[in-house]
Design a protein around this motif. Structure first.
Motif, PDB file in Angstrom:
ATOM      1  N   TRP A 212       0.817  -1.204   0.000  1.00 53.85           N
ATOM      2  CA  TRP A 212       0.000   0.000   0.000  1.00 53.85           C
ATOM      3  C   TRP A 212       0.849   1.252   0.000  1.00 53.85           C
ATOM      4  O   TRP A 212       0.404   2.324  -0.387  1.00 53.85           O
ATOM      5  CB  TRP A 212      -0.918  -0.002   1.218  1.00 53.85           C
ATOM      6  CG  TRP A 212      -2.201  -0.699   0.955  1.00 53.85           C
ATOM      7  CD1 TRP A 212      -2.585  -1.919   1.404  1.00 53.85           C
ATOM      8  CD2 TRP A 212      -3.283  -0.225   0.147  1.00 53.85           C
ATOM      9  NE1 TRP A 212      -3.829  -2.234   0.931  1.00 53.85           N
ATOM     10  CE2 TRP A 212      -4.277  -1.212   0.169  1.00 53.85           C
ATOM     11  CE3 TRP A 212      -3.518   0.938  -0.575  1.00 53.85           C
ATOM     12  CZ2 TRP A 212      -5.482  -1.072  -0.509  1.00 53.85           C
ATOM     13  CZ3 TRP A 212      -4.710   1.077  -1.260  1.00 53.85           C
ATOM     14  CH2 TRP A 212      -5.675   0.076  -1.219  1.00 53.85           C
TER      15      TRP A 212
ATOM     16  N   TYR B 104      -1.961   1.937  -5.141  1.00 55.25           N
ATOM     17  CA  TYR B 104      -3.339   1.690  -4.712  1.00 55.25           C
ATOM     18  C   TYR B 104      -3.900   0.620  -5.629  1.00 55.25           C
ATOM     19  O   TYR B 104      -4.507   0.893  -6.642  1.00 55.25           O
ATOM     20  CB  TYR B 104      -4.150   2.984  -4.802  1.00 55.25           C
ATOM     21  CG  TYR B 104      -5.629   2.792  -4.557  1.00 55.25           C
ATOM     22  CD1 TYR B 104      -6.069   2.040  -3.479  1.00 55.25           C
ATOM     23  CD2 TYR B 104      -6.556   3.373  -5.401  1.00 55.25           C
ATOM     24  CE1 TYR B 104      -7.424   1.875  -3.256  1.00 55.25           C
ATOM     25  CE2 TYR B 104      -7.909   3.208  -5.175  1.00 55.25           C
ATOM     26  CZ  TYR B 104      -8.338   2.466  -4.107  1.00 55.25           C
ATOM     27  OH  TYR B 104      -9.670   2.305  -3.885  1.00 55.25           O
TER      28      TYR B 104
ATOM     29  N   CYS C  82      -8.839  -2.232   3.922  1.00 53.56           N
ATOM     30  CA  CYS C  82      -8.511  -0.857   3.571  1.00 53.56           C
ATOM     31  C   CYS C  82      -7.014  -0.665   3.740  1.00 53.56           C
ATOM     32  O   CYS C  82      -6.338  -1.507   4.318  1.00 53.56           O
ATOM     33  CB  CYS C  82      -9.256   0.108   4.495  1.00 53.56           C
ATOM     34  SG  CYS C  82     -11.030   0.117   4.255  1.00 53.56           S
TER      35      CYS C  82
ATOM     36  N   GLU D 217      -3.660   0.012   5.375  1.00 55.80           N
ATOM     37  CA  GLU D 217      -3.356  -0.108   6.789  1.00 55.80           C
ATOM     38  C   GLU D 217      -2.134   0.686   7.208  1.00 55.80           C
ATOM     39  O   GLU D 217      -1.863   0.831   8.387  1.00 55.80           O
ATOM     40  CB  GLU D 217      -3.130  -1.580   7.153  1.00 55.80           C
ATOM     41  CG  GLU D 217      -4.397  -2.401   7.081  1.00 55.80           C
ATOM     42  CD  GLU D 217      -4.180  -3.816   7.558  1.00 55.80           C
ATOM     43  OE1 GLU D 217      -3.074  -4.124   8.042  1.00 55.80           O
ATOM     44  OE2 GLU D 217      -5.102  -4.621   7.443  1.00 55.80           O
TER      45      GLU D 217
ATOM     46  N   ASP E 148       0.124   3.262   8.648  1.00 56.42           N
ATOM     47  CA  ASP E 148      -0.152   4.387   9.529  1.00 56.42           C
ATOM     48  C   ASP E 148       1.080   5.283   9.567  1.00 56.42           C
ATOM     49  O   ASP E 148       1.782   5.371  10.558  1.00 56.42           O
ATOM     50  CB  ASP E 148      -0.497   3.873  10.931  1.00 56.42           C
ATOM     51  CG  ASP E 148      -0.869   5.012  11.870  1.00 56.42           C
ATOM     52  OD1 ASP E 148      -1.110   6.121  11.376  1.00 56.42           O
ATOM     53  OD2 ASP E 148      -0.905   4.778  13.082  1.00 56.42           O
TER      54      ASP E 148
ATOM     55  N   HIS F 250      -3.600  11.435   8.132  1.00 54.22           N
ATOM     56  CA  HIS F 250      -3.865  10.083   7.649  1.00 54.22           C
ATOM     57  C   HIS F 250      -4.047   9.140   8.827  1.00 54.22           C
ATOM     58  O   HIS F 250      -3.205   9.066   9.722  1.00 54.22           O
ATOM     59  CB  HIS F 250      -2.706   9.598   6.774  1.00 54.22           C
ATOM     60  CG  HIS F 250      -2.764   8.125   6.484  1.00 54.22           C
ATOM     61  ND1 HIS F 250      -3.741   7.574   5.699  1.00 54.22           N
ATOM     62  CD2 HIS F 250      -1.968   7.103   6.890  1.00 54.22           C
ATOM     63  CE1 HIS F 250      -3.545   6.267   5.616  1.00 54.22           C
ATOM     64  NE2 HIS F 250      -2.481   5.956   6.348  1.00 54.22           N
ATOM     65  N   ASN F 251      -5.185   8.436   8.811  1.00 53.12           N
ATOM     66  CA  ASN F 251      -5.427   7.411   9.821  1.00 53.12           C
ATOM     67  C   ASN F 251      -5.387   7.984  11.249  1.00 53.12           C
ATOM     68  O   ASN F 251      -4.836   7.353  12.159  1.00 53.12           O
ATOM     69  CB  ASN F 251      -4.411   6.271   9.666  1.00 53.12           C
ATOM     70  CG  ASN F 251      -4.945   4.955  10.203  1.00 53.12           C
ATOM     71  OD1 ASN F 251      -6.147   4.770  10.349  1.00 53.12           O
ATOM     72  ND2 ASN F 251      -4.039   4.045  10.511  1.00 53.12           N
TER      73      ASN F 251
ATOM     74  N   ASP G 157      -9.271   7.457   6.513  1.00 48.88           N
ATOM     75  CA  ASP G 157      -8.054   7.211   5.739  1.00 48.88           C
ATOM     76  C   ASP G 157      -7.309   8.507   5.458  1.00 48.88           C
ATOM     77  O   ASP G 157      -6.094   8.595   5.639  1.00 48.88           O
ATOM     78  CB  ASP G 157      -8.407   6.522   4.415  1.00 48.88           C
ATOM     79  CG  ASP G 157      -8.947   5.119   4.607  1.00 48.88           C
ATOM     80  OD1 ASP G 157      -8.618   4.497   5.629  1.00 48.88           O
ATOM     81  OD2 ASP G 157      -9.708   4.651   3.735  1.00 48.88           O
ATOM     82  N   HIS G 158      -8.037   9.524   4.988  1.00 52.36           N
ATOM     83  CA  HIS G 158      -7.409  10.803   4.626  1.00 52.36           C
ATOM     84  C   HIS G 158      -8.339  11.943   5.016  1.00 52.36           C
ATOM     85  O   HIS G 158      -9.520  11.931   4.685  1.00 52.36           O
ATOM     86  CB  HIS G 158      -7.129  10.867   3.119  1.00 52.36           C
ATOM     87  CG  HIS G 158      -6.313   9.723   2.616  1.00 52.36           C
ATOM     88  ND1 HIS G 158      -4.935   9.707   2.678  1.00 52.36           N
ATOM     89  CD2 HIS G 158      -6.682   8.538   2.066  1.00 52.36           C
ATOM     90  CE1 HIS G 158      -4.487   8.572   2.188  1.00 52.36           C
ATOM     91  NE2 HIS G 158      -5.521   7.844   1.805  1.00 52.36           N
TER      92      HIS G 158
ATOM     93  N   GLU H  95     -12.249   8.244   2.063  1.00 54.65           N
ATOM     94  CA  GLU H  95     -12.109   6.871   2.525  1.00 54.65           C
ATOM     95  C   GLU H  95     -11.948   5.961   1.319  1.00 54.65           C
ATOM     96  O   GLU H  95     -12.736   6.034   0.366  1.00 54.65           O
ATOM     97  CB  GLU H  95     -13.347   6.438   3.323  1.00 54.65           C
ATOM     98  CG  GLU H  95     -13.649   7.281   4.556  1.00 54.65           C
ATOM     99  CD  GLU H  95     -12.911   6.803   5.790  1.00 54.65           C
ATOM    100  OE1 GLU H  95     -11.839   6.188   5.633  1.00 54.65           O
ATOM    101  OE2 GLU H  95     -13.414   7.053   6.903  1.00 54.65           O
TER     102      GLU H  95
END
Length: 203
Positions: free
Chosen positions: A7, A11, A18, A20, A22, A52-53, A66-67, A77
């Motif tokens: 990730w 993408y 989703c 992950e 971090d 983020h996260n 997510d953002h 998301e």
């Protein structure tokens, strides 16, 4: 390379989860496909503006978007398979969207079967830019979970989203499902009956 590491680089269509990773600092400093999508949409990446996260202060929600962009008041998301299969997750999504919406945020949910491209840049962010499609839209991995495995609320969401997508994206999604069938999967396990007529328009 583990999926969580993948990730960081792109993408892709990893439908089991989703993103992950971090690591806000990493995403600020590196131009992955995921962040390229958001940069092309005009979002400003900085330590003051981009999270983020991280939990949203004063929301009362422990889940972490997510953002999140402060200046633009936008939450993005990238939704994995569980957002279509798990009713509890879907209920939480609806609650979060309602709370964030009341706080003034615009919530954009990009499903796992959609890839960054010129068409989706315009569709989700209303930006007339260009972004090269690096992976086809749709269920592009052989062992992807097709929409027949979605719960009723997940399938309802999928149908609503599909009908709003640009035709070129719809074509890719239908082709990807037909590809799964050509590789040996039975049609009844790939294409929900509720979608057959809708999909036939894009063959």
């Amino acid at each position: 390379m583990a999926k969580v590491e993948k990730w960081k680089n792109d993408y892709r269509n990893y439908d089991s989860r989703c993103p992950e990773v971090d690591d806000t600092k990493y995403l600020l400093e590196n131009n992955s496909i995921m962040t390229s999508f958001l940069r092309a949409a005009g979002f400003h990446f900085s330590e003051e503006n981009y999270f983020h996260n991280k939990t949203v202060p004063d929301s009362g929600i422990r889940n972490r978007p997510d953002h999140r962009f402060i200046k633009e008041k936008v939450i993005i998301e990238f939704d994995g398979l569980q957002h279509y299969q798990n009713i509890d997750v879907i209920k939480k999504d609806r609650k979060k969207d309602a709370v964030y919406g009341k706080m003034g945020y615009r919530i954009i949910r990009v499903p796992f079967f959609i890839q960054p491209s010129t068409e989706t840049l315009n569709h989700y962010f209303h930006i007339e830019g260009e972004l090269q499609l690096q992976y086809p839209h749709g269920f592009i991995i052989y062992d992807s979970t097709p929409p027949t495995y979605f719960c009723s609320l997940g399938l309802e969401r999928f149908i609503d989203e599909f009908n709003k997508l640009p035709d070129t994206v719809k074509n890719d999604i239908v082709k990807s499902l037909d590809k799964l069938i050509s590789l040996g999967e039975q049609k009844e396990y790939v294409i929900p009956k509720q979608c057959e007529r809708m999909f036939n328009r894009y063959r």
